[in-house]
Design a protein around this motif. Structure first.
Motif, short mmCIF file in Angstrom:
data_model
loop_
_atom_site.label_atom_id
_atom_site.label_comp_id
_atom_site.label_asym_id
_atom_site.label_seq_id
_atom_site.Cartn_x
_atom_site.Cartn_y
_atom_site.Cartn_z
N ILE A 228 25.77 86.40 12.67
CA ILE A 228 26.59 85.99 13.82
C ILE A 228 28.00 86.57 13.69
O ILE A 228 28.58 87.08 14.67
N LEU A 229 28.54 86.53 12.49
CA LEU A 229 29.87 87.11 12.26
C LEU A 229 29.85 88.62 12.46
O LEU A 229 30.77 89.20 13.05
N LEU A 230 28.79 89.27 11.97
CA LEU A 230 28.70 90.72 12.13
C LEU A 230 28.62 91.12 13.60
O LEU A 230 29.13 92.17 14.00
N ASP A 231 28.00 90.28 14.41
CA ASP A 231 27.87 90.58 15.83
C ASP A 231 29.22 90.66 16.54
O ASP A 231 29.30 91.18 17.66
N THR A 232 30.28 90.16 15.92
CA THR A 232 31.60 90.21 16.55
C THR A 232 32.34 91.51 16.24
O THR A 232 33.44 91.71 16.75
N VAL A 233 31.74 92.39 15.44
CA VAL A 233 32.42 93.63 15.09
C VAL A 233 32.54 94.51 16.34
O VAL A 233 31.65 94.54 17.19
N GLN A 234 33.65 95.22 16.44
CA GLN A 234 33.90 96.11 17.57
C GLN A 234 33.62 97.56 17.15
O GLN A 234 33.88 97.94 16.01
N PRO A 235 33.11 98.38 18.08
CA PRO A 235 32.84 99.78 17.73
C PRO A 235 34.04 100.49 17.13
O PRO A 235 33.91 101.25 16.17
N ASP A 236 35.24 100.25 17.69
CA ASP A 236 36.44 100.91 17.17
C ASP A 236 36.76 100.49 15.74
O ASP A 236 37.37 101.26 14.99
N GLU A 237 36.36 99.27 15.37
CA GLU A 237 36.59 98.85 13.99
C GLU A 237 35.71 99.64 13.02
O GLU A 237 36.13 99.95 11.90
N MET A 238 34.50 99.96 13.46
CA MET A 238 33.59 100.67 12.56
C MET A 238 33.93 102.15 12.42
O MET A 238 33.82 102.72 11.35
N ILE A 239 34.36 102.78 13.52
CA ILE A 239 34.59 104.22 13.45
C ILE A 239 36.02 104.58 13.09
O ILE A 239 36.31 105.72 12.72
#
Length: 325
Positions: A228-239
């Motif tokens: 559930i926490l991982l689902d809040t990640v934003q694409p810009d945070e990952m790249i």
């Protein structure tokens, strides 16, 4: 390593652990590596998408293998996207970068260049192969193509073949001729498998899924909360590049006690060489080599991964050549 550490994060894999949730994971960022992988070829957009996703998955999965080992991911299907193949070469020594390469084979006449990428694989399998080095028996495992993405296939593979609840979430895009890509992998810590009986799992076509691996309330709650926490990640945070992976982990999982380990640098790398081509052709007879010889009187070979082109005198090739017996 502290969560506030300042390092260059392009082309790195960051292992971490959530101490309060019995979950481990990795964060990957591939920028120059993905550029180098894809610039070796002129793939249609649908094929580039599949190769980008497979390369990210390979980096996340491959980081766990031992020094000098090789991990390969192969996706084969009966659709126009016939084969996606990637290799991760573990460092020869601690501190050295891992190396990644990838390529695809596809049927240009059947491919829909504007269609969705994943359905063009069709029916087939997702496989992981591990080469442990000379004298060791290679490991391989495979599961059917399942779900709606290569990430889904990888999750099914770990549930079915390794019986480890695993989750991937990826982001990648090409802007101004430059790729930026990133992703996160979560995995429940290995335990004795609770799936000891039954004739199938709750996944597609009766395949095992993550929930089939968790037989205690604590395990289910921890795994569910982490996802559930991982689902809040934003694409810009990952790249990136504005948000560091350590900052992202602190935001996502600060109550789970995230602990990070030394990052692993990665680079594009191919192991092809003229010597390897000669070795691979050493099993053929002079008659076989003659069939491979062009009108110009040479034997040619091209590396599917990096595009390197090799030319040989046929008299130097095959088991009948000097030195090959």
């Amino acid at each position: 390593m502290s969560l506030g550490s300042q390092i260059a994060w392009d082309d790195t894999i960051l292992p971490f652990q959530l101490d309060q949730a019995d979950v481990r994971g990795r964060v990957v960022r591939l920028d120059g590596v993905l550029d180098n992988v894809l610039e070796q070829h002129n793939y249609p957009d649908a094929i580039e998408t599949l190769v980008a996703e497979a390369t990210l998955l390979t980096a996340l999965i491959g980081q766990t293998i031992k020094l000098r080992w090789k991990l390969s991911v192969q996706v084969r299907g009966d659709g126009p996207a016939r084969l996606i193949a990637t290799d991760y070469y573990a460092p020869a020594k601690e501190g050295e970068p891992g190396r990644i390469r990838a390529y695809a084979s596809y049927d240009e006449e059947r491919l829909d260049p504007n269609g969705e990428a994943f359905p063009q694989i069709g029916r087939g399998y997702f496989a992981i192969l591990i080469d442990q080095g000379q004298g060791m028996k290679p490991y391989s495992g495979m599961t059917p193509i399942a779900g709606a993405s290569l990430s889904d296939c990888a999750q099914t593979y770990f549930a079915q073949s390794e019986q480890l609840p695993t989750r991937f979430i990826l982001s990648f895009q090409k802007a101004t001729d430059m790729w930026r890509a990133g992703g996160v992998m979560l995995q429940h810590m290995p335990k004795a498998s609770p799936f000891a009986q039954g004739e199938g799992g709750s996944g597609e076509d009766g395949l095992l899924a993550a929930e089939d691996m968790l037989n205690s309330d604590d395990d289910r709650e921890n795994w569910s909360r982490a996802n559930i926490l991982l689902d809040t990640v934003q694409p810009d945070e990952m790249i990136g590049p504005e948000v560091q992976p350590t900052e992202m982990l602190a935001r996502l999982f600060h109550e789970e006690g995230p602990r990070v380990f030394d990052p692993q640098p990665v680079e594009f790398g191919c192991t092809c060489s003229a010597e390897r081509v000669v070795e691979s052709l050493s099993i053929y007879s002079a008659k076989d080599i003659a069939h491979m010889t062009t009108e110009e009187g040479i034997v040619t070979a091209d590396c599917q991964f990096c595009g390197a082109h090799y030319e040989f005198d046929p008299k130097t090739l095959g088991k009948d050549a000097d030195g090959n017996g």
